[in-house]
Design an enzyme around this catalytic site. Sequence first.
Site, short mmCIF file in Angstrom:
data_model
loop_
_atom_site.label_atom_id
_atom_site.label_comp_id
_atom_site.label_asym_id
_atom_site.label_seq_id
_atom_site.Cartn_x
_atom_site.Cartn_y
_atom_site.Cartn_z
CG HIS A 113 18.43 -37.45 -0.24
ND1 HIS A 113 18.71 -38.73 0.17
CD2 HIS A 113 19.62 -36.82 -0.33
CE1 HIS A 113 20.01 -38.87 0.33
NE2 HIS A 113 20.59 -37.72 0.02
CD1 TRP B 144 0.08 -5.90 -3.13
CD2 TRP B 144 -0.16 -6.67 -1.03
NE1 TRP B 144 0.58 -7.18 -3.08
CE2 TRP B 144 0.44 -7.67 -1.81
CE3 TRP B 144 -0.41 -6.92 0.30
CZ2 TRP B 144 0.81 -8.90 -1.29
CZ3 TRP B 144 -0.05 -8.15 0.83
CH2 TRP B 144 0.55 -9.13 0.04
CE LYS C 266 12.08 -2.60 -4.98
NZ LYS C 266 12.88 -3.68 -5.59
NE ARG D 166 4.96 1.55 -1.03
CZ ARG D 166 5.71 1.68 0.06
NH1 ARG D 166 6.84 2.33 -0.02
NH2 ARG D 166 5.37 1.16 1.20
CB CYS E 167 -0.90 0.04 1.22
SG CYS E 167 -1.97 -1.38 1.36
CD GLU F 104 10.83 -11.89 -6.92
OE1 GLU F 104 10.61 -11.21 -5.93
OE2 GLU F 104 11.89 -11.76 -7.59
CD GLU G 264 17.61 -13.09 -5.60
OE1 GLU G 264 16.99 -13.56 -4.64
OE2 GLU G 264 17.28 -12.04 -6.18
CE LYS H 34 14.70 -11.14 -8.67
NZ LYS H 34 15.01 -11.05 -7.33
CG ASN I 34 0.13 2.41 3.56
OD1 ASN I 34 -0.91 2.43 2.90
ND2 ASN I 34 1.26 2.93 3.14
N GLY I 35 -0.95 -0.86 6.54
CA GLY I 35 -0.73 -1.68 7.73
C GLY I 35 -1.95 -2.55 7.99
C1 G6P Z 1 9.53 -8.17 -1.06
C2 G6P Z 1 10.22 -7.85 -2.37
C3 G6P Z 1 11.51 -8.65 -2.47
C4 G6P Z 1 12.39 -8.38 -1.27
C5 G6P Z 1 11.66 -8.68 0.04
C6 G6P Z 1 12.44 -8.18 1.23
O1 G6P Z 1 9.05 -9.48 -1.09
O2 G6P Z 1 9.37 -8.13 -3.46
O3 G6P Z 1 12.19 -8.27 -3.65
O4 G6P Z 1 13.54 -9.17 -1.35
O5 G6P Z 1 10.40 -8.00 0.06
O6 G6P Z 1 12.48 -6.79 1.16
P1 G6P Z 1 13.58 -5.86 1.82
O7 G6P Z 1 13.17 -4.48 1.43
O8 G6P Z 1 13.47 -6.09 3.31
O9 G6P Z 1 14.89 -6.27 1.29
#
Ligand code: G6P
Length: 612
Positions: A507, A76, A607, A27, A2, A491, A484, A488, A102-103
């Site tokens: 396993h 969101w 984000k 975001r 949000c 996502e 990672e 990627k 927000n929250g």
């Molecule tokens: C969200 C983002 C990720 C990020 C994660 C942690 O899920 O989409 O890209 O790695 O939050 O965020 P931070 O700001 O704490 O690194």
Amino acid sequence: MCGIVGYVGREQAAPILLDGLEHLEYRGYDSAGVAVLGPTRGLQMKKAKGRLKVLSAMVDGGRTMEGCLGIGHTRWATHGQPNDVNSHPHLSQDERIAVVHNGIIENYVEIKEFLISQGIRFQSETDTEVVAQLLGFYYKETGDLMGSVYRVLHRIEGAYALGILCADVPDAFVAARKDAPLLLGYGEGCSFVASDVTAIIKHTRDVSYMEDGEVAVVRADGIRVFNAMGQPIEKEHSFIDWDVSAAEKGGYPHFMFKEILEQPEAVRKTVSPRLRNGEICFEELSLTDEQIRAYKRLFIVACGSSYHVGMVGKYNLERLLRIPVDVMLASEFRYADPLVDQDTLVIVISQSGETLDTMAALRQARALGGRILSIVNVVGSSIAREADDVLYTWAGPEIAVATTKAYSTQLVLLDMLGLYFARIRGSVTEEESERILEGLRALPEMMERVLQEKEEIQYLASRYFNHDSVFYIGRNLDYALGLESSLKLKEISYIHSEAYASGELKHGTISLIEPGTLVVALGTYTPLFEKTLSNIVEVQARGADVVALTTESRRDDMRKTVPNVLTVPDTHVILEPSLGIIPMQLFAYYVALQRGCDIDKPRNLAKSVTVE
Ligand code: G6P
């Protein structure tokens, strides 16, 4: 997640609010709304599910709304589906008060039941509406807006950044914060509130960050801030020196692509100022050498990609420091009764500096006696301010939801920190240390070389983009890199993918390998190259298509087993993940491009995750 923006000044508010919200789109959100207060038409509100352009079209870019005071929101969804009704702002029953939030209000059910028993009818399924309704309820009783705001804040539990507009107060709006970011902006004859500086940076760089419990009354000619007891306080101002163009797409098709290409420069900016005369300098650290020598254990705590940086860090820091390094997801750490005490240094990693679970883990670690060192990208963010020490990554604003340059700068900064500690503790030889320093200096230029291989990666993406399932396998640092790389891909392309430690495959997971399954085999950790080759042969024997990544020096060896080989330059082994991640980011990007995905704003993702 949000986003909030509020404006009061001499100009029409709605177009400014819509523009601010546009800068918060990155975001992640699923609906948007604005409320504006004008002398003729009073309190007007418009909100809509979907992209901001839907809302913008409804109000002709803001021109159909009247008034120089307003609040806006991108939602969101947490409580209640993304639809028009659940979008913010929410109104009190008499429609005199509008609220954006927000929250999460944790005790909203109990408050809602109370209000329903008092004859209040709710419109939405959200937790936020209880704030608007409760405020309206108290305000109706007393006619005292600020008194009612404080009563509401005492009654609600959870996390909030709030923007509040009241039809009876034509020249001000109210903002309040607890555990969710909110900043105040001071302009020429105008004032702002925003959850993120990108929303207002084109109007002002003069800001202050609200702290938990604070309430602000925002007017065009100034902002008054009060503490939780209602006493006025003076806020410290900060100047935002970001380059605005860094938050613009600048001709690139996607922010993610732009940010992938920016990585050499971001890493250079993060590393170079801290390398002086062959030494690593962390002037910003207040830890003494004595303290650094005394730690018996390290914890790394983070979420998402930042957690994956921690996974690389575990291998590298244990190698360099020879003490246990535990890596934990912040959401697990906070409820795990972790073994943290005065002998533990807790490294908290966060791009945004606002991730709620990471913030909660930080506070938990502090309560247990641990000292907190944070690695953060956003200057002045909550985690940066609450940690005992902060090391900033200088990645600049990162807009694409899927992180790339922030990840790379976190990774290199953690490696530098490991080496810095190791030199102080005497746990690394002079020769090894020199080789790592040399690698760090050469890293940006090596990253540039990797980026030149884009076309080959694009070609591979065009061959494999329609697979349903992908496995990333690797050992040691390549396993951490696989985590990672896999994140990627899933996502942004929505392809199911998993990362596995190669040795663990047999396993269970190897049962999923069948003819045509794509396996991305990571073989940049050269000490275990031969083991990786054996694992590749195992999956090939079950019909898998393999794409391999290795270093230039092992390319020919890899080619004997795998036809599709991507390479990265040879560097010190602990730095290989910093190179290896680039082809993997590009692969995910090009696959998502082929699949027509919304790369910068993938579905359901945010984000900055400011809810639990
Ligand atoms: C969200 C983002 C990720 C990020 C994660 C942690 O899920 O989409 O890209 O790695 O939050 O965020 P931070 O700001 O704490 O690194």
